[in-house]
Design a protein around this motif. Structure first.
Motif, PDB file in Angstrom:
ATOM      1  N   GLN A  77     -48.928 -63.560  70.271  1.00  0.00           N
ATOM      2  CA  GLN A  77     -49.369 -64.047  70.528  1.00  0.00           C
ATOM      3  C   GLN A  77     -50.947 -64.711  70.276  1.00  0.00           C
ATOM      4  OE1 GLN A  77     -51.628 -63.218  74.691  1.00  0.00           O
ATOM      5  NE2 GLN A  77     -50.654 -61.506  73.713  1.00  0.00           N
ATOM      6  N   ALA A  78     -50.930 -65.437  70.464  1.00  0.00           N
ATOM      7  CA  ALA A  78     -51.961 -66.170  69.149  1.00  0.00           C
ATOM      8  C   ALA A  78     -53.271 -65.813  70.399  1.00  0.00           C
ATOM      9  CB  ALA A  78     -52.280 -67.657  69.663  1.00  0.00           C
ATOM     10  N   LEU A  79     -54.283 -65.598  69.458  1.00  0.00           N
ATOM     11  CA  LEU A  79     -55.557 -65.087  69.752  1.00  0.00           C
ATOM     12  C   LEU A  79     -56.470 -66.106  70.329  1.00  0.00           C
ATOM     13  CD1 LEU A  79     -57.382 -63.213  66.653  1.00  0.00           C
ATOM     14  CD2 LEU A  79     -56.185 -62.267  68.861  1.00  0.00           C
ATOM     15  N   PRO A  80     -57.136 -65.867  71.846  1.00  0.00           N
ATOM     16  CA  PRO A  80     -57.994 -67.378  72.404  1.00  0.00           C
ATOM     17  C   PRO A  80     -58.665 -67.772  71.940  1.00  0.00           C
ATOM     18  CG  PRO A  80     -58.063 -65.739  73.414  1.00  0.00           C
ATOM     19  CD  PRO A  80     -56.956 -64.852  72.182  1.00  0.00           C
ATOM     20  N   CYS A  81     -60.443 -66.323  70.216  1.00  0.00           N
ATOM     21  CA  CYS A  81     -60.422 -67.588  69.745  1.00  0.00           C
ATOM     22  C   CYS A  81     -61.027 -66.379  68.764  1.00  0.00           C
ATOM     23  CB  CYS A  81     -61.950 -67.456  71.071  1.00  0.00           C
ATOM     24  SG  CYS A  81     -62.553 -65.229  71.249  1.00  0.00           S
ATOM     25  N   GLU A  82     -62.004 -67.048  67.807  1.00  0.00           N
ATOM     26  CA  GLU A  82     -62.421 -65.932  66.607  1.00  0.00           C
ATOM     27  C   GLU A  82     -62.873 -64.165  67.340  1.00  0.00           C
ATOM     28  OE1 GLU A  82     -64.750 -65.551  63.319  1.00  0.00           O
ATOM     29  OE2 GLU A  82     -64.687 -67.737  63.737  1.00  0.00           O
ATOM     30  N   PRO A  83     -62.249 -63.333  67.385  1.00  0.00           N
ATOM     31  CA  PRO A  83     -62.537 -62.964  67.007  1.00  0.00           C
ATOM     32  C   PRO A  83     -64.266 -61.210  67.165  1.00  0.00           C
ATOM     33  CG  PRO A  83     -61.293 -62.073  65.582  1.00  0.00           C
ATOM     34  CD  PRO A  83     -60.671 -62.921  65.688  1.00  0.00           C
ATOM     35  N   SER A  84     -64.615 -61.233  67.895  1.00  0.00           N
ATOM     36  CA  SER A  84     -66.234 -60.434  67.486  1.00  0.00           C
ATOM     37  C   SER A  84     -66.220 -58.874  66.656  1.00  0.00           C
ATOM     38  CB  SER A  84     -66.776 -60.534  69.006  1.00  0.00           C
ATOM     39  OG  SER A  84     -66.592 -59.938  69.708  1.00  0.00           O
ATOM     40  N   THR A  85     -65.223 -58.127  67.123  1.00  0.00           N
ATOM     41  CA  THR A  85     -64.975 -57.255  66.165  1.00  0.00           C
ATOM     42  C   THR A  85     -63.013 -56.371  66.777  1.00  0.00           C
ATOM     43  OG1 THR A  85     -66.652 -56.200  67.893  1.00  0.00           O
ATOM     44  CG2 THR A  85     -65.320 -54.795  66.950  1.00  0.00           C
ATOM     45  N   ILE A  86     -62.789 -55.993  65.539  1.00  0.00           N
ATOM     46  CA  ILE A  86     -61.512 -55.357  65.217  1.00  0.00           C
ATOM     47  C   ILE A  86     -61.785 -53.647  64.665  1.00  0.00           C
ATOM     48  CG2 ILE A  86     -60.822 -57.827  63.942  1.00  0.00           C
ATOM     49  CD1 ILE A  86     -61.101 -56.264  61.892  1.00  0.00           C
ATOM     50  N   THR A  87     -60.832 -53.472  65.499  1.00  0.00           N
ATOM     51  CA  THR A  87     -60.388 -51.695  65.184  1.00  0.00           C
ATOM     52  C   THR A  87     -59.352 -52.069  64.397  1.00  0.00           C
ATOM     53  OG1 THR A  87     -62.162 -51.667  67.588  1.00  0.00           O
ATOM     54  CG2 THR A  87     -60.498 -50.123  66.617  1.00  0.00           C
ATOM     55  N   ILE A  88     -59.335 -51.438  63.571  1.00  0.00           N
ATOM     56  CA  ILE A  88     -58.333 -50.858  63.192  1.00  0.00           C
ATOM     57  C   ILE A  88     -57.706 -49.363  63.169  1.00  0.00           C
ATOM     58  CG2 ILE A  88     -56.574 -51.012  60.897  1.00  0.00           C
ATOM     59  CD1 ILE A  88     -58.481 -53.530  59.580  1.00  0.00           C
ATOM     60  N   LYS A  95     -54.534 -45.737  63.059  1.00  0.00           N
ATOM     61  CA  LYS A  95     -52.868 -46.036  62.914  1.00  0.00           C
ATOM     62  C   LYS A  95     -52.708 -44.205  63.494  1.00  0.00           C
ATOM     63  CE  LYS A  95     -51.439 -43.236  58.184  1.00  0.00           C
ATOM     64  NZ  LYS A  95     -51.434 -42.938  56.888  1.00  0.00           N
ATOM     65  N   ASP A  96     -51.963 -44.244  64.116  1.00  0.00           N
ATOM     66  CA  ASP A  96     -51.623 -43.625  65.048  1.00  0.00           C
ATOM     67  C   ASP A  96     -51.163 -42.354  64.316  1.00  0.00           C
ATOM     68  OD1 ASP A  96     -48.860 -43.564  64.534  1.00  0.00           O
ATOM     69  OD2 ASP A  96     -48.533 -45.298  66.625  1.00  0.00           O
ATOM     70  N   SER A  97     -50.707 -40.767  65.292  1.00  0.00           N
ATOM     71  CA  SER A  97     -50.073 -39.996  64.471  1.00  0.00           C
ATOM     72  C   SER A  97     -48.660 -39.316  63.857  1.00  0.00           C
ATOM     73  CB  SER A  97     -50.201 -38.395  65.502  1.00  0.00           C
ATOM     74  OG  SER A  97     -49.106 -38.940  66.710  1.00  0.00           O
ATOM     75  N   ALA A  98     -47.889 -40.733  64.008  1.00  0.00           N
ATOM     76  CA  ALA A  98     -46.662 -41.836  63.854  1.00  0.00           C
ATOM     77  C   ALA A  98     -46.500 -42.522  62.521  1.00  0.00           C
ATOM     78  CB  ALA A  98     -45.600 -41.935  64.938  1.00  0.00           C
ATOM     79  N   GLY A  99     -47.653 -42.316  62.058  1.00  0.00           N
ATOM     80  CA  GLY A  99     -48.137 -43.646  60.861  1.00  0.00           C
ATOM     81  C   GLY A  99     -47.793 -44.901  61.026  1.00  0.00           C
ATOM     82  N   ARG A 100     -47.830 -44.967  62.384  1.00  0.00           N
ATOM     83  CA  ARG A 100     -47.928 -46.698  62.225  1.00  0.00           C
ATOM     84  C   ARG A 100     -49.340 -47.099  62.428  1.00  0.00           C
ATOM     85  NH1 ARG A 100     -44.916 -47.219  68.174  1.00  0.00           N
ATOM     86  NH2 ARG A 100     -46.899 -45.632  68.846  1.00  0.00           N
ATOM     87  N   TYR A 101     -49.474 -48.999  61.595  1.00  0.00           N
ATOM     88  CA  TYR A 101     -51.287 -48.915  61.640  1.00  0.00           C
ATOM     89  C   TYR A 101     -50.963 -50.436  63.005  1.00  0.00           C
ATOM     90  CZ  TYR A 101     -51.182 -47.009  57.076  1.00  0.00           C
ATOM     91  OH  TYR A 101     -51.637 -46.262  56.039  1.00  0.00           O
ATOM     92  N   PHE A 102     -51.821 -50.407  63.114  1.00  0.00           N
ATOM     93  CA  PHE A 102     -52.335 -51.754  64.838  1.00  0.00           C
ATOM     94  C   PHE A 102     -52.982 -51.970  64.675  1.00  0.00           C
ATOM     95  CE2 PHE A 102     -49.502 -47.967  66.344  1.00  0.00           C
ATOM     96  CZ  PHE A 102     -49.040 -49.087  66.869  1.00  0.00           C
ATOM     97  N   ILE A 103     -54.031 -53.255  64.937  1.00  0.00           N
ATOM     98  CA  ILE A 103     -55.144 -53.894  65.032  1.00  0.00           C
ATOM     99  C   ILE A 103     -54.816 -54.955  66.480  1.00  0.00           C
ATOM    100  CG2 ILE A 103     -54.172 -56.210  64.214  1.00  0.00           C
ATOM    101  CD1 ILE A 103     -56.654 -56.400  62.553  1.00  0.00           C
ATOM    102  N   SER A 104     -56.448 -53.816  66.593  1.00  0.00           N
ATOM    103  CA  SER A 104     -56.988 -54.718  68.170  1.00  0.00           C
ATOM    104  C   SER A 104     -58.049 -55.677  67.584  1.00  0.00           C
ATOM    105  CB  SER A 104     -57.647 -53.595  68.797  1.00  0.00           C
ATOM    106  OG  SER A 104     -58.137 -54.132  70.253  1.00  0.00           O
TER     107      SER A 104
END
Length: 377
Positions: free
Chosen positions: A140-151, A153-162
Protein backbone atom coordinates in the motif's frame (compact mmCIF):
# COMPACT_ATOMS: atom_id res chain seq x y z
CA UNK A 1 -2.75 12.72 14.68
CA UNK A 2 -1.47 9.28 15.61
CA UNK A 3 1.74 7.50 14.76
CA UNK A 4 1.26 4.36 12.69
CA UNK A 5 3.89 1.96 11.38
CA UNK A 6 3.69 0.39 7.92
CA UNK A 7 5.78 -2.73 7.48
CA UNK A 8 6.95 -4.05 4.11
CA UNK A 9 9.32 -6.71 2.89
CA UNK A 10 12.25 -5.72 0.67
CA UNK A 11 14.99 -7.48 -1.25
CA UNK A 12 18.45 -5.88 -1.04
CA UNK A 13 21.10 -6.07 -3.70
CA UNK A 14 24.39 -7.82 -2.92
CA UNK A 15 26.06 -4.49 -2.07
CA UNK A 16 23.12 -3.44 0.09
CA UNK A 17 23.08 -6.82 1.87
CA UNK A 18 26.77 -6.36 2.71
CA UNK A 19 26.13 -2.82 3.97
CA UNK A 20 23.18 -3.99 6.05
CA UNK A 21 25.23 -6.84 7.52
CA UNK A 22 27.93 -4.35 8.57
CA UNK A 23 25.34 -2.02 10.08
CA UNK A 24 23.61 -4.82 11.99
CA UNK A 25 26.97 -5.98 13.32
CA UNK A 26 28.13 -2.52 14.38
CA UNK A 27 24.82 -1.71 16.09
CA UNK A 28 24.91 -5.04 17.89
CA UNK A 29 28.55 -4.55 18.95
CA UNK A 30 27.93 -1.05 20.32
CA UNK A 31 24.76 -2.13 22.11
CA UNK A 32 26.42 -5.12 23.78
CA UNK A 33 29.64 -3.26 24.60
CA UNK A 34 27.91 -0.37 26.33
CA UNK A 35 25.40 -2.69 28.04
CA UNK A 36 28.33 -4.53 29.63
CA UNK A 37 29.92 -1.23 30.69
CA UNK A 38 26.66 -0.04 32.25
CA UNK A 39 26.13 -3.36 34.02
CA UNK A 40 29.67 -3.50 35.39
CA UNK A 41 29.49 0.12 36.56
CA UNK A 42 26.29 -0.55 38.46
CA UNK A 43 27.27 -3.82 40.15
CA UNK A 44 30.91 -2.92 40.86
CA UNK A 45 30.69 0.77 41.73
CA UNK A 46 26.96 1.35 42.22
CA UNK A 47 26.98 4.10 39.58
CA UNK A 48 24.42 4.59 36.83
CA UNK A 49 25.38 5.52 33.26
CA UNK A 50 22.77 7.60 31.44
CA UNK A 51 22.32 8.16 27.70
CA UNK A 52 24.67 11.16 27.57
CA UNK A 53 27.49 9.21 29.19
CA UNK A 54 26.82 6.23 26.91
CA UNK A 55 26.95 8.52 23.88
CA UNK A 56 30.34 9.83 25.01
CA UNK A 57 31.60 6.24 25.32
CA UNK A 58 30.48 5.65 21.72
CA UNK A 59 32.42 8.72 20.58
CA UNK A 60 35.56 7.40 22.28
CA UNK A 61 35.07 3.98 20.68
CA UNK A 62 34.90 5.51 17.20
CA UNK A 63 38.17 7.37 17.86
CA UNK A 64 39.92 4.16 18.90
CA UNK A 65 42.01 2.79 15.96
CA UNK A 66 40.97 -0.72 16.96
CA UNK A 67 37.35 0.08 16.16
CA UNK A 68 37.80 2.28 13.10
CA UNK A 69 35.32 0.05 11.23
CA UNK A 70 32.50 1.67 13.23
CA UNK A 71 32.80 4.65 10.86
CA UNK A 72 31.84 2.49 7.86
CA UNK A 73 28.15 2.61 8.80
CA UNK A 74 25.68 5.42 9.49
CA UNK A 75 26.36 7.07 12.84
CA UNK A 76 22.63 7.69 13.36
CA UNK A 77 22.01 3.94 13.48
CA UNK A 78 24.52 3.59 16.33
CA UNK A 79 23.00 6.52 18.24
CA UNK A 80 19.50 5.12 17.85
CA UNK A 81 20.72 1.79 19.21
CA UNK A 82 21.77 3.62 22.38
CA UNK A 83 18.41 5.38 22.57
CA UNK A 84 16.66 2.01 22.36
CA UNK A 85 18.92 0.74 25.13
CA UNK A 86 18.01 3.74 27.28
CA UNK A 87 14.33 3.01 26.68
CA UNK A 88 14.92 -0.61 27.70
CA UNK A 89 16.50 0.53 30.97
CA UNK A 90 13.65 2.98 31.60
CA UNK A 91 11.12 0.19 31.14
CA UNK A 92 13.15 -1.99 33.51
CA UNK A 93 13.32 0.67 36.21
CA UNK A 94 9.58 1.32 35.91
CA UNK A 95 8.81 -2.40 36.28
CA UNK A 96 7.45 -2.85 32.75
CA UNK A 97 10.20 -5.17 31.47
CA UNK A 98 13.08 -7.37 32.53
CA UNK A 99 16.72 -6.29 32.60
CA UNK A 100 18.10 -5.63 29.07
CA UNK A 101 19.88 -8.59 27.52
CA UNK A 102 22.70 -8.89 25.01
CA UNK A 103 21.85 -9.09 21.32
CA UNK A 104 22.66 -12.36 19.54
CA UNK A 105 24.13 -12.75 16.08
CA UNK A 106 21.59 -15.30 14.81
CA UNK A 107 18.53 -13.61 16.31
CA UNK A 108 16.51 -10.79 14.78
CA UNK A 109 18.73 -7.86 13.74
CA UNK A 110 17.53 -4.28 13.37
CA UNK A 111 18.52 -0.63 13.30
CA UNK A 112 16.60 2.63 13.05
CA UNK A 113 17.16 5.82 11.08
CA UNK A 114 15.52 9.16 11.83
CA UNK A 115 15.40 12.64 10.41
CA UNK A 116 17.74 13.33 7.52
CA UNK A 117 19.59 10.01 7.89
CA UNK A 118 17.55 8.57 5.00
CA UNK A 119 15.85 9.92 1.89
CA UNK A 120 12.28 9.39 0.76
CA UNK A 121 11.84 10.48 -2.84
CA UNK A 122 9.19 9.58 -5.44
CA UNK A 123 8.06 6.54 -3.48
CA UNK A 124 11.61 5.25 -3.00
CA UNK A 125 13.69 5.04 0.16
CA UNK A 126 17.46 5.52 0.13
CA UNK A 127 19.62 4.55 3.10
CA UNK A 128 23.04 6.11 3.93
CA UNK A 129 26.09 4.89 1.99
CA UNK A 130 23.93 3.26 -0.70
CA UNK A 131 23.23 4.86 -4.07
CA UNK A 132 20.38 2.57 -5.09
CA UNK A 133 16.89 2.67 -3.54
CA UNK A 134 15.63 -0.30 -1.56
CA UNK A 135 13.60 -2.78 -3.61
CA UNK A 136 10.48 -2.60 -1.41
CA UNK A 137 7.36 -4.59 -2.22
CA UNK A 138 4.77 -1.93 -1.46
CA UNK A 139 1.45 -3.49 -0.44
CA UNK A 140 0.00 0.00 0.00
CA UNK A 141 1.11 3.58 -0.47
CA UNK A 142 2.44 5.52 2.50
CA UNK A 143 0.09 8.32 3.63
CA UNK A 144 3.01 10.73 4.10
CA UNK A 145 6.78 10.88 4.30
CA UNK A 146 7.97 8.64 7.16
CA UNK A 147 9.63 10.29 10.14
CA UNK A 148 11.49 7.11 11.15
CA UNK A 149 12.35 3.87 9.42
CA UNK A 150 13.43 0.62 11.04
CA UNK A 151 15.21 -1.96 8.92
CA UNK A 152 15.26 -5.50 10.25
CA UNK A 153 16.34 -9.00 9.29
CA UNK A 154 14.62 -11.91 11.01
CA UNK A 155 16.21 -15.22 11.95
CA UNK A 156 14.87 -16.74 8.72
CA UNK A 157 16.94 -14.30 6.64
CA UNK A 158 14.05 -12.07 5.49
CA UNK A 159 14.45 -8.29 5.27
CA UNK A 160 11.72 -5.86 6.37
CA UNK A 161 11.34 -2.12 6.59
CA UNK A 162 8.94 -0.41 8.99
CA UNK A 163 7.96 3.18 8.17
CA UNK A 164 6.57 5.35 10.98
CA UNK A 165 4.07 7.94 9.74
CA UNK A 166 1.79 10.46 11.37
CA UNK A 167 -1.75 9.87 10.16
CA UNK A 168 -5.15 11.26 11.01
CA UNK A 169 -7.15 8.15 11.94
CA UNK A 170 -10.86 8.95 11.93
CA UNK A 171 -13.17 7.04 14.33
CA UNK A 172 -15.61 4.57 12.81
CA UNK A 173 -19.36 5.29 12.80
CA UNK A 174 -21.07 4.45 16.09
CA UNK A 175 -23.00 1.17 16.10
CA UNK A 176 -25.37 -0.34 18.66
CA UNK A 177 -23.79 -3.80 18.94
CA UNK A 178 -21.94 -5.00 22.02
CA UNK A 179 -20.25 -8.36 22.55
CA UNK A 180 -18.60 -10.31 25.32
CA UNK A 181 -15.83 -12.74 24.39
CA UNK A 182 -14.29 -15.64 26.26
CA UNK A 183 -10.80 -16.73 25.21
CA UNK A 184 -10.20 -20.47 24.98
CA UNK A 185 -8.10 -23.26 23.52
CA UNK A 186 -10.65 -25.45 21.73
CA UNK A 187 -11.90 -22.21 20.16
CA UNK A 188 -9.67 -19.15 20.17
CA UNK A 189 -12.60 -16.94 21.16
CA UNK A 190 -16.28 -17.48 21.86
CA UNK A 191 -18.78 -14.62 21.72
CA UNK A 192 -21.86 -14.00 23.83
CA UNK A 193 -23.90 -14.50 20.63
CA UNK A 194 -22.85 -18.15 20.53
CA UNK A 195 -20.22 -17.83 17.76
CA UNK A 196 -17.20 -20.10 18.09
CA UNK A 197 -14.13 -19.21 16.07
CA UNK A 198 -12.46 -22.62 16.08
CA UNK A 199 -8.72 -23.08 16.50
CA UNK A 200 -6.50 -23.60 13.44
CA UNK A 201 -3.64 -24.85 15.70
CA UNK A 202 -0.87 -23.49 13.49
CA UNK A 203 1.88 -25.04 15.59
CA UNK A 204 0.37 -28.53 15.45
CA UNK A 205 0.13 -28.30 11.65
CA UNK A 206 3.91 -27.94 11.31
CA UNK A 207 4.96 -29.72 14.52
CA UNK A 208 6.08 -33.00 12.91
CA UNK A 209 8.16 -31.24 10.25
CA UNK A 210 9.61 -28.89 12.83
CA UNK A 211 10.60 -31.77 15.11
CA UNK A 212 12.33 -33.56 12.21
CA UNK A 213 14.33 -30.46 11.23
CA UNK A 214 15.29 -29.79 14.83
CA UNK A 215 16.65 -33.33 15.14
CA UNK A 216 18.68 -32.79 12.00
CA UNK A 217 19.96 -29.49 13.38
CA UNK A 218 21.09 -31.12 16.64
CA UNK A 219 23.29 -33.53 14.66
CA UNK A 220 25.19 -30.85 12.76
CA UNK A 221 28.59 -29.72 13.92
CA UNK A 222 28.51 -26.34 15.65
CA UNK A 223 29.97 -23.58 13.52
CA UNK A 224 29.65 -25.53 10.26
CA UNK A 225 27.92 -24.30 7.11
CA UNK A 226 25.55 -27.26 7.13
CA UNK A 227 24.42 -26.34 10.63
CA UNK A 228 23.71 -22.78 9.52
CA UNK A 229 21.70 -24.07 6.53
CA UNK A 230 19.66 -26.31 8.79
CA UNK A 231 19.20 -23.45 11.28
CA UNK A 232 17.66 -21.35 8.52
CA UNK A 233 15.27 -24.18 7.63
CA UNK A 234 14.12 -24.39 11.25
CA UNK A 235 13.80 -20.59 11.43
CA UNK A 236 11.67 -20.51 8.27
CA UNK A 237 9.21 -23.00 9.80
CA UNK A 238 8.98 -20.89 12.96
CA UNK A 239 8.47 -17.77 10.81
CA UNK A 240 5.69 -19.50 8.87
CA UNK A 241 3.91 -20.46 12.09
CA UNK A 242 4.28 -16.95 13.52
CA UNK A 243 3.00 -15.32 10.31
CA UNK A 244 -0.07 -17.59 10.18
CA UNK A 245 -0.82 -16.96 13.84
CA UNK A 246 -0.46 -13.20 13.52
CA UNK A 247 -2.61 -13.09 10.37
CA UNK A 248 -5.43 -14.99 12.10
CA UNK A 249 -5.21 -12.70 15.14
CA UNK A 250 -5.36 -9.53 13.03
CA UNK A 251 -8.40 -10.76 11.10
CA UNK A 252 -10.27 -11.82 14.25
CA UNK A 253 -9.62 -8.60 16.18
CA UNK A 254 -10.43 -6.42 13.17
CA UNK A 255 -13.76 -8.24 12.72
CA UNK A 256 -14.68 -7.77 16.39
CA UNK A 257 -13.80 -4.07 16.42
CA UNK A 258 -15.54 -3.35 13.11
CA UNK A 259 -18.80 -5.03 14.13
CA UNK A 260 -19.13 -3.91 17.77
CA UNK A 261 -19.12 -0.60 19.60
CA UNK A 262 -18.11 -2.24 22.90
CA UNK A 263 -16.05 -5.40 23.40
CA UNK A 264 -15.86 -7.03 26.83
CA UNK A 265 -13.02 -9.43 27.60
CA UNK A 266 -11.42 -11.03 30.67
CA UNK A 267 -8.11 -9.74 32.00
CA UNK A 268 -6.10 -12.98 31.90
CA UNK A 269 -2.69 -13.45 33.53
CA UNK A 270 -1.19 -15.05 30.42
CA UNK A 271 2.40 -15.05 31.70
CA UNK A 272 1.38 -16.90 34.84
CA UNK A 273 -0.74 -19.38 32.88
CA UNK A 274 2.23 -20.10 30.62
CA UNK A 275 3.97 -21.62 33.63
CA UNK A 276 1.61 -24.61 33.46
CA UNK A 277 3.67 -27.28 31.63
CA UNK A 278 0.60 -29.10 30.27
CA UNK A 279 -0.99 -25.99 28.73
CA UNK A 280 1.95 -23.69 27.96
CA UNK A 281 2.33 -24.74 24.32
CA UNK A 282 -1.40 -24.47 23.58
CA UNK A 283 -1.69 -21.08 25.31
CA UNK A 284 1.29 -19.71 23.37
CA UNK A 285 -0.25 -20.92 20.12
CA UNK A 286 -3.59 -19.31 21.03
CA UNK A 287 -1.93 -15.85 21.15
CA UNK A 288 -4.16 -14.53 23.97
CA UNK A 289 -1.89 -11.68 25.02
CA UNK A 290 -1.47 -10.36 21.48
CA UNK A 291 -5.20 -10.81 20.85
CA UNK A 292 -6.15 -8.49 23.73
CA UNK A 293 -3.38 -6.02 22.86
CA UNK A 294 -4.69 -5.68 19.32
CA UNK A 295 -8.23 -5.19 20.56
CA UNK A 296 -7.06 -2.26 22.69
CA UNK A 297 -5.15 -0.29 20.07
CA UNK A 298 -7.63 -0.99 17.27
CA UNK A 299 -10.46 0.00 19.58
CA UNK A 300 -8.66 3.23 20.42
CA UNK A 301 -8.17 4.04 16.74
CA UNK A 302 -11.76 3.22 15.81
CA UNK A 303 -13.38 5.01 18.73
CA UNK A 304 -14.62 1.74 20.24
CA UNK A 305 -14.59 0.69 23.90
CA UNK A 306 -12.62 -2.37 25.02
CA UNK A 307 -13.37 -3.22 28.66
CA UNK A 308 -11.39 -5.80 30.62
CA UNK A 309 -13.03 -7.59 33.54
CA UNK A 310 -11.30 -8.86 36.65
CA UNK A 311 -9.73 -12.28 36.09
CA UNK A 312 -11.22 -13.63 39.34
CA UNK A 313 -14.81 -13.09 38.25
CA UNK A 314 -16.44 -16.59 38.06
CA UNK A 315 -17.61 -16.22 34.47
CA UNK A 316 -17.69 -19.98 33.72
CA UNK A 317 -19.14 -21.12 37.05
CA UNK A 318 -21.99 -18.61 37.18
CA UNK A 319 -25.37 -19.23 35.53
CA UNK A 320 -25.99 -16.53 32.93
CA UNK A 321 -29.80 -16.93 32.97
CA UNK A 322 -31.42 -13.63 33.91
CA UNK A 323 -32.61 -13.65 37.50
CA UNK A 324 -30.70 -16.81 38.47
CA UNK A 325 -27.02 -16.14 39.15
CA UNK A 326 -26.25 -19.52 40.67
CA UNK A 327 -22.47 -20.09 41.13
CA UNK A 328 -20.92 -23.56 41.11
CA UNK A 329 -18.42 -24.32 43.84
CA UNK A 330 -16.14 -26.05 41.32
CA UNK A 331 -16.18 -26.62 37.59
CA UNK A 332 -13.22 -28.66 36.24
CA UNK A 333 -11.83 -27.84 32.79
CA UNK A 334 -13.02 -31.17 31.36
CA UNK A 335 -16.66 -30.20 32.01
CA UNK A 336 -17.70 -28.39 28.83
CA UNK A 337 -21.48 -28.43 29.42
CA UNK A 338 -23.41 -28.24 32.68
CA UNK A 339 -26.98 -27.85 33.92
CA UNK A 340 -27.87 -25.20 36.47
CA UNK A 341 -29.40 -26.95 39.54
CA UNK A 342 -31.38 -23.82 40.40
CA UNK A 343 -33.13 -22.93 37.11
CA UNK A 344 -32.46 -26.08 35.08
CA UNK A 345 -30.84 -24.25 32.15
CA UNK A 346 -28.34 -26.29 30.10
CA UNK A 347 -25.17 -24.25 29.53
CA UNK A 348 -22.26 -24.46 27.15
CA UNK A 349 -19.33 -23.56 29.39
CA UNK A 350 -17.67 -21.07 27.03
CA UNK A 351 -20.82 -19.39 25.70
CA UNK A 352 -22.08 -19.04 29.27
CA UNK A 353 -18.81 -17.37 30.26
CA UNK A 354 -19.03 -14.94 27.34
CA UNK A 355 -22.59 -14.00 28.31
CA UNK A 356 -21.56 -13.34 31.91
CA UNK A 357 -18.59 -11.26 30.75
CA UNK A 358 -20.92 -9.12 28.65
CA UNK A 359 -23.49 -8.72 31.45
CA UNK A 360 -20.91 -7.61 34.03
CA UNK A 361 -19.16 -5.43 31.47
CA UNK A 362 -22.42 -3.60 30.73
CA UNK A 363 -22.74 -2.89 34.44
CA UNK A 364 -19.27 -1.38 34.44
CA UNK A 365 -20.10 0.70 31.38
CA UNK A 366 -23.38 1.89 32.93
CA UNK A 367 -21.46 3.11 35.96
CA UNK A 368 -19.94 5.81 33.78
CA UNK A 369 -16.73 4.13 32.61
CA UNK A 370 -15.76 4.87 29.01
CA UNK A 371 -12.71 4.44 26.83
CA UNK A 372 -10.43 1.65 25.75
CA UNK A 373 -8.63 -0.56 28.22
CA UNK A 374 -10.83 -0.20 31.29
CA UNK A 375 -10.89 -2.82 34.02
CA UNK A 376 -13.66 -3.84 36.32
CA UNK A 377 -12.61 -4.44 39.91
Amino acid sequence: MKKKAYKFRFYPTDDQALLLAKTFGCVRFVYNRILKIRTDAYYQNGTSINYSAASKILTDLKKDPEFVWLKEVASVALQQGLRHQQTAFTNFWDGRAKYPTFKKKNARQSFSLVGTAFRYRDGNIYIPKSKDPLDIRWSQALPCEPSTITISKDSAGRYFISCLCEVDIKPMPICAKQVGIDLGLTDLYITSNGFKSGNPRHLKKYEAKLAYLQRMLSRKKKGSKNRNKMRLKVARIHAKIADCRMDATHKATRKLINENQVVYVENLAVKNMMKLPTLAKAIADAHWGEFVRQLHYKGDWAGRNVIELDRWFPSSKRCSTEGCGFVNESLPLNVRKWTCPKCGTRHDRDVNAAKNIKAVGQTVLASGATGSGLKAA
